[in-house]
Design a protein around this motif. Structure first.
Motif, PDB file in Angstrom:
ATOM      1  N   ILE A 114       5.232   4.080   0.489  1.00  0.00           N
ATOM      2  CA  ILE A 114       3.763   4.012   0.604  1.00  0.00           C
ATOM      3  C   ILE A 114       3.319   2.555   0.693  1.00  0.00           C
ATOM      4  O   ILE A 114       2.480   2.210   1.531  1.00  0.00           O
ATOM      5  CB  ILE A 114       3.095   4.734  -0.578  1.00  0.00           C
ATOM      6  CG1 ILE A 114       3.347   6.242  -0.471  1.00  0.00           C
ATOM      7  CG2 ILE A 114       1.595   4.417  -0.636  1.00  0.00           C
ATOM      8  CD1 ILE A 114       2.925   7.036  -1.697  1.00  0.00           C
ATOM      9  N   ARG A 115       3.896   1.689  -0.134  1.00  0.00           N
ATOM     10  CA  ARG A 115       3.542   0.255  -0.074  1.00  0.00           C
ATOM     11  C   ARG A 115       3.890  -0.328   1.284  1.00  0.00           C
ATOM     12  O   ARG A 115       3.112  -1.064   1.875  1.00  0.00           O
ATOM     13  CB  ARG A 115       4.274  -0.509  -1.188  1.00  0.00           C
ATOM     14  CG  ARG A 115       3.591  -0.475  -2.530  1.00  0.00           C
ATOM     15  CD  ARG A 115       4.198  -1.479  -3.500  1.00  0.00           C
ATOM     16  NE  ARG A 115       5.613  -1.238  -3.760  1.00  0.00           N
ATOM     17  CZ  ARG A 115       6.099  -0.399  -4.670  1.00  0.00           C
ATOM     18  NH1 ARG A 115       5.267   0.289  -5.415  1.00  0.00           N
ATOM     19  NH2 ARG A 115       7.391  -0.250  -4.831  1.00  0.00           N
ATOM     20  N   THR A 116       5.076   0.008   1.791  1.00  0.00           N
ATOM     21  CA  THR A 116       5.516  -0.511   3.083  1.00  0.00           C
ATOM     22  C   THR A 116       4.585  -0.043   4.191  1.00  0.00           C
ATOM     23  O   THR A 116       4.170  -0.837   5.046  1.00  0.00           O
ATOM     24  CB  THR A 116       6.965  -0.058   3.376  1.00  0.00           C
ATOM     25  OG1 THR A 116       7.818  -0.559   2.356  1.00  0.00           O
ATOM     26  CG2 THR A 116       7.431  -0.582   4.716  1.00  0.00           C
ATOM     27  N   GLU A 117       4.244   1.223   4.186  1.00  0.00           N
ATOM     28  CA  GLU A 117       3.362   1.778   5.222  1.00  0.00           C
ATOM     29  C   GLU A 117       1.948   1.228   5.116  1.00  0.00           C
ATOM     30  O   GLU A 117       1.291   1.018   6.128  1.00  0.00           O
ATOM     31  CB  GLU A 117       3.368   3.303   5.168  1.00  0.00           C
ATOM     32  CG  GLU A 117       4.680   3.905   5.622  1.00  0.00           C
ATOM     33  CD  GLU A 117       4.706   5.414   5.557  1.00  0.00           C
ATOM     34  OE1 GLU A 117       3.707   6.027   5.151  1.00  0.00           O
ATOM     35  OE2 GLU A 117       5.756   5.983   5.909  1.00  0.00           O
ATOM     36  N   SER A 118       1.481   0.998   3.896  1.00  0.00           N
ATOM     37  CA  SER A 118       0.102   0.504   3.740  1.00  0.00           C
ATOM     38  C   SER A 118      -0.025  -0.950   4.142  1.00  0.00           C
ATOM     39  O   SER A 118      -1.096  -1.383   4.544  1.00  0.00           O
ATOM     40  CB  SER A 118      -0.388   0.713   2.317  1.00  0.00           C
ATOM     41  OG  SER A 118       0.341  -0.072   1.414  1.00  0.00           O
ATOM     42  N   THR A 119       1.056  -1.740   4.091  1.00  0.00           N
ATOM     43  CA  THR A 119       0.988  -3.141   4.507  1.00  0.00           C
ATOM     44  C   THR A 119       1.065  -3.286   6.013  1.00  0.00           C
ATOM     45  O   THR A 119       0.722  -4.318   6.560  1.00  0.00           O
ATOM     46  CB  THR A 119       2.112  -3.971   3.852  1.00  0.00           C
ATOM     47  OG1 THR A 119       3.370  -3.424   4.189  1.00  0.00           O
ATOM     48  CG2 THR A 119       1.936  -4.018   2.353  1.00  0.00           C
ATOM     49  N   HIS A 120       1.527  -2.228   6.697  1.00  0.00           N
ATOM     50  CA  HIS A 120       1.641  -2.265   8.157  1.00  0.00           C
ATOM     51  C   HIS A 120       0.380  -1.752   8.832  1.00  0.00           C
ATOM     52  O   HIS A 120       0.288  -1.801  10.052  1.00  0.00           O
ATOM     53  CB  HIS A 120       2.848  -1.450   8.627  1.00  0.00           C
ATOM     54  CG  HIS A 120       4.156  -2.067   8.249  1.00  0.00           C
ATOM     55  ND1 HIS A 120       4.608  -3.248   8.787  1.00  0.00           N
ATOM     56  CD2 HIS A 120       5.113  -1.677   7.364  1.00  0.00           C
ATOM     57  CE1 HIS A 120       5.775  -3.565   8.263  1.00  0.00           C
ATOM     58  NE2 HIS A 120       6.105  -2.618   7.400  1.00  0.00           N
ATOM     59  N   ASP A 121      -0.558  -1.242   8.076  1.00  0.00           N
ATOM     60  CA  ASP A 121      -1.798  -0.700   8.688  1.00  0.00           C
ATOM     61  C   ASP A 121      -2.828  -1.761   8.903  1.00  0.00           C
ATOM     62  O   ASP A 121      -3.057  -2.736   8.509  1.00  0.00           O
ATOM     63  CB  ASP A 121      -2.400   0.399   7.817  1.00  0.00           C
ATOM     64  CG  ASP A 121      -1.541   1.678   7.865  1.00  0.00           C
ATOM     65  OD1 ASP A 121      -0.828   1.867   8.859  1.00  0.00           O
ATOM     66  OD2 ASP A 121      -1.615   2.453   6.904  1.00  0.00           O
TER      67      ASP A 121
END
Length: 121
Positions: A114-121
């Motif tokens: 979730i952290r990884t995906e939220s930093t790519h948005d």
């Protein structure tokens, strides 16, 4: 140790039973006093009578509840009327701790995604 009479469980003897009955000065069976040598002590004298038993397919939370209700730390596991093992509170704590560690690792993994995906948005 499971004590059976006529192919039926009549009791169990645990380390706690031995200590409480043989190694405390308050017990009339104590081997710590000069009156008792322990030679004439029988299994029936120290065993916990009519212990809780559980089937092999019993669910862990239910077993823990039952053990808590009766204050048991050792429970014979039975299948088809025969004792096939003994489950202890230590066994269950180890199992639950392992399950908790597994769930925690999975949650950490999900949180990382979730952290990884939220930093790519």
């Amino acid at each position: 140790m499971v004590v059976e009479e006529s192919d039926q469980i009549s009791g169990i003897i645990t380390d706690r039973d031995l200590i409480a009955n043989l190694l405390t000065e308050e017990s009339e069976l104590s081997v710590l006093t000069a009156e008792t040598s322990g030679d004439d002590v029988r299994a029936a004298d120290v065993m916990t009578r009519d212990p809780l038993t559980v089937p092999a397919d019993a669910e862990i939370p239910k077993v823990l509840r039952q053990m808590n209700e009766v204050g048991a730390r050792h429970v014979p596991v039975v299948e088809d009327g025969s004792v096939i093992g003994m489950i202890t509170l230590d066994d269950l704590i180890t199992h639950v701790a392992g399950e908790s560690a597994h769930v925690s690792a999975q949650m950490d993994n999900v949180a990382g995604i979730i952290r990884t995906e939220s930093t790519h948005d």
